[in-house]
Every structure is written in structure tokens, then in C-alpha cells.
Design a protein around this motif. Sequence first.
Motif, PDB file in Angstrom:
ATOM      1  N   LEU A 111     -11.704  27.455  22.891  1.00 52.30           N
ATOM      2  CA  LEU A 111     -10.630  27.862  21.305  1.00 52.30           C
ATOM      3  C   LEU A 111      -9.464  26.735  21.248  1.00 52.30           C
ATOM      4  CD1 LEU A 111     -10.191  32.053  21.927  1.00 52.30           C
ATOM      5  CD2 LEU A 111     -12.017  30.591  20.128  1.00 52.30           C
ATOM      6  N   GLU A 112      -8.758  26.505  22.121  1.00 54.42           N
ATOM      7  CA  GLU A 112      -7.405  25.043  21.878  1.00 54.42           C
ATOM      8  C   GLU A 112      -8.823  24.234  21.896  1.00 54.42           C
ATOM      9  OE1 GLU A 112      -6.282  25.304  26.000  1.00 54.42           O
ATOM     10  OE2 GLU A 112      -4.870  27.277  25.789  1.00 54.42           O
ATOM     11  N   TYR A 113      -9.758  23.984  22.094  1.00 53.86           N
ATOM     12  CA  TYR A 113     -10.178  22.467  21.268  1.00 53.86           C
ATOM     13  C   TYR A 113     -10.731  23.181  19.537  1.00 53.86           C
ATOM     14  CZ  TYR A 113     -13.860  19.003  20.930  1.00 53.86           C
ATOM     15  OH  TYR A 113     -14.455  18.026  19.938  1.00 53.86           O
ATOM     16  N   ILE A 114     -11.166  24.227  19.661  1.00 52.88           N
ATOM     17  CA  ILE A 114     -11.382  24.042  18.146  1.00 52.88           C
ATOM     18  C   ILE A 114      -9.723  23.749  16.962  1.00 52.88           C
ATOM     19  CG2 ILE A 114     -12.492  25.750  16.761  1.00 52.88           C
ATOM     20  CD1 ILE A 114     -14.035  26.849  18.397  1.00 52.88           C
ATOM     21  N   VAL A 115      -9.033  24.678  17.366  1.00 59.91           N
ATOM     22  CA  VAL A 115      -8.151  24.460  16.784  1.00 59.91           C
ATOM     23  C   VAL A 115      -7.251  23.373  16.863  1.00 59.91           C
ATOM     24  CG1 VAL A 115      -5.343  25.075  16.724  1.00 59.91           C
ATOM     25  CG2 VAL A 115      -7.028  27.048  16.991  1.00 59.91           C
ATOM     26  N   ARG A 116      -7.085  22.375  18.157  1.00 60.81           N
ATOM     27  CA  ARG A 116      -6.675  21.549  18.628  1.00 60.81           C
ATOM     28  C   ARG A 116      -7.657  19.786  17.278  1.00 60.81           C
ATOM     29  NH1 ARG A 116      -6.962  20.998  23.510  1.00 60.81           N
ATOM     30  NH2 ARG A 116      -8.635  19.651  23.415  1.00 60.81           N
ATOM     31  N   GLU A 117      -9.190  20.097  17.227  1.00 59.64           N
ATOM     32  CA  GLU A 117      -9.586  18.996  17.436  1.00 59.64           C
ATOM     33  C   GLU A 117     -10.440  19.802  15.242  1.00 59.64           C
ATOM     34  OE1 GLU A 117     -10.187  16.391  18.408  1.00 59.64           O
ATOM     35  OE2 GLU A 117      -8.864  16.969  19.929  1.00 59.64           O
ATOM     36  N   GLY A 118     -10.147  20.876  15.089  1.00 60.98           N
ATOM     37  CA  GLY A 118     -10.618  21.286  14.129  1.00 60.98           C
ATOM     38  C   GLY A 118     -11.966  20.920  14.307  1.00 60.98           C
ATOM     39  N   LYS A 119     -12.780  21.063  15.161  1.00 64.15           N
ATOM     40  CA  LYS A 119     -13.810  21.004  14.908  1.00 64.15           C
ATOM     41  C   LYS A 119     -14.759  22.288  16.025  1.00 64.15           C
ATOM     42  CE  LYS A 119     -14.583  16.539  17.046  1.00 64.15           C
ATOM     43  NZ  LYS A 119     -15.329  15.454  16.923  1.00 64.15           N
ATOM     44  N   MET A 120     -15.579  22.246  16.259  1.00 65.30           N
ATOM     45  CA  MET A 120     -16.723  23.249  17.583  1.00 65.30           C
ATOM     46  C   MET A 120     -16.853  21.791  18.026  1.00 65.30           C
ATOM     47  SD  MET A 120     -17.027  25.501  16.412  1.00 65.30           S
ATOM     48  CE  MET A 120     -17.552  27.193  17.606  1.00 65.30           C
ATOM     49  N   PRO A 121     -16.686  22.365  19.872  1.00 68.25           N
ATOM     50  CA  PRO A 121     -17.108  21.573  20.890  1.00 68.25           C
ATOM     51  C   PRO A 121     -18.141  21.738  21.326  1.00 68.25           C
ATOM     52  CG  PRO A 121     -16.375  23.707  21.152  1.00 68.25           C
ATOM     53  CD  PRO A 121     -16.232  23.646  19.866  1.00 68.25           C
ATOM     54  N   VAL A 122     -19.291  22.252  20.628  1.00 68.88           N
ATOM     55  CA  VAL A 122     -20.833  21.715  20.653  1.00 68.88           C
ATOM     56  C   VAL A 122     -21.598  21.645  19.275  1.00 68.88           C
ATOM     57  CG1 VAL A 122     -20.871  23.099  22.903  1.00 68.88           C
ATOM     58  CG2 VAL A 122     -20.903  24.313  20.933  1.00 68.88           C
ATOM     59  N   ARG A 123     -22.973  21.470  19.292  1.00 73.04           N
ATOM     60  CA  ARG A 123     -23.239  21.270  18.019  1.00 73.04           C
ATOM     61  C   ARG A 123     -25.289  22.067  18.281  1.00 73.04           C
ATOM     62  NH1 ARG A 123     -24.289  15.340  15.378  1.00 73.04           N
ATOM     63  NH2 ARG A 123     -23.648  14.908  17.502  1.00 73.04           N
ATOM     64  N   LYS A 124     -25.316  22.807  17.293  1.00 71.21           N
ATOM     65  CA  LYS A 124     -26.589  23.399  17.682  1.00 71.21           C
ATOM     66  C   LYS A 124     -27.852  21.800  17.033  1.00 71.21           C
ATOM     67  CE  LYS A 124     -26.945  27.897  18.335  1.00 71.21           C
ATOM     68  NZ  LYS A 124     -27.090  29.807  17.781  1.00 71.21           N
ATOM     69  N   GLU A 125     -28.803  21.620  18.055  1.00 74.15           N
ATOM     70  CA  GLU A 125     -29.292  21.061  17.573  1.00 74.15           C
ATOM     71  C   GLU A 125     -31.353  21.208  18.161  1.00 74.15           C
ATOM     72  OE1 GLU A 125     -29.182  16.573  17.922  1.00 74.15           O
ATOM     73  OE2 GLU A 125     -26.641  16.814  16.299  1.00 74.15           O
ATOM     74  N   ILE A 126     -31.678  21.439  17.397  1.00 71.63           N
ATOM     75  CA  ILE A 126     -32.996  21.597  17.544  1.00 71.63           C
ATOM     76  C   ILE A 126     -33.597  20.905  17.119  1.00 71.63           C
ATOM     77  CG2 ILE A 126     -35.471  23.202  17.922  1.00 71.63           C
ATOM     78  CD1 ILE A 126     -33.361  25.025  16.227  1.00 71.63           C
ATOM     79  N   LEU A 127     -34.219  19.812  18.014  1.00 70.69           N
ATOM     80  CA  LEU A 127     -35.436  18.756  18.579  1.00 70.69           C
ATOM     81  C   LEU A 127     -35.723  18.630  19.463  1.00 70.69           C
ATOM     82  CD1 LEU A 127     -32.663  16.336  18.618  1.00 70.69           C
ATOM     83  CD2 LEU A 127     -33.943  16.507  16.448  1.00 70.69           C
TER      84      LEU A 127
END
Length: 92
Positions: free
Chosen positions: A41-57
Motif C-alpha cells: 500500500l505504501e508503494y502504491i501511494v508513493r509511486e502512484g502505480k501498482m508494484p506488480v503487473r499481470k501478464e499472461i505470456l
Amino acid sequence: MSATNEFSQISLRVPVTLKENAFAQIKAHGMTPTEVFRDVLEYIVREGKMPVRKEILSDEDAELLVRIKQALADDDEMIDVKPRDLRAALQL
């Protein structure tokens, strides 16, 4: 983070096995679930983005992506690619 001592509780639903396996990994890394969730939650607030990205490859797509990135990193190499060749290579 706020300087106040006010706290909120979060409740979420996940499959039991996912929770058990994740909590075991969290513990193995010397952390608690609360620390992990608070850090996220602190990362999301600080960076303004999600700490992970969903990718299906697929494995093939992942390999293609690596090869494309390598080719883009090599500024000296220029190649001509026709759309039909690219479609065939990607099996589209």
C-alpha cells in the motif's frame, strides 16, 4: 504514512491454499503478512502505480519478447520485416 496512530483493518478473500502458501513464503522471508500488505500500500501511494503487473505470456511469446528487446538494443542492426512474415512468425 500519516503521523497519526489511527489504523484500519482490511479483509479480503483468497483461496485457502494460496493464503497458506503465501504466508509460509512471507514467514520464510522474515516478514509478517501485515508488513507485506502495508509495504504494498505504501508503494502504491508513493509511486502512484501498482508494484506488480499481470501478464499472461506463453513461453513462445516470452522468448519473442526477449529477442525483440535484444534486437532493439542493437542499434547497428536494421532488418526489414514484412507484416505477412511477422504474422506468420507469430502464427496469427
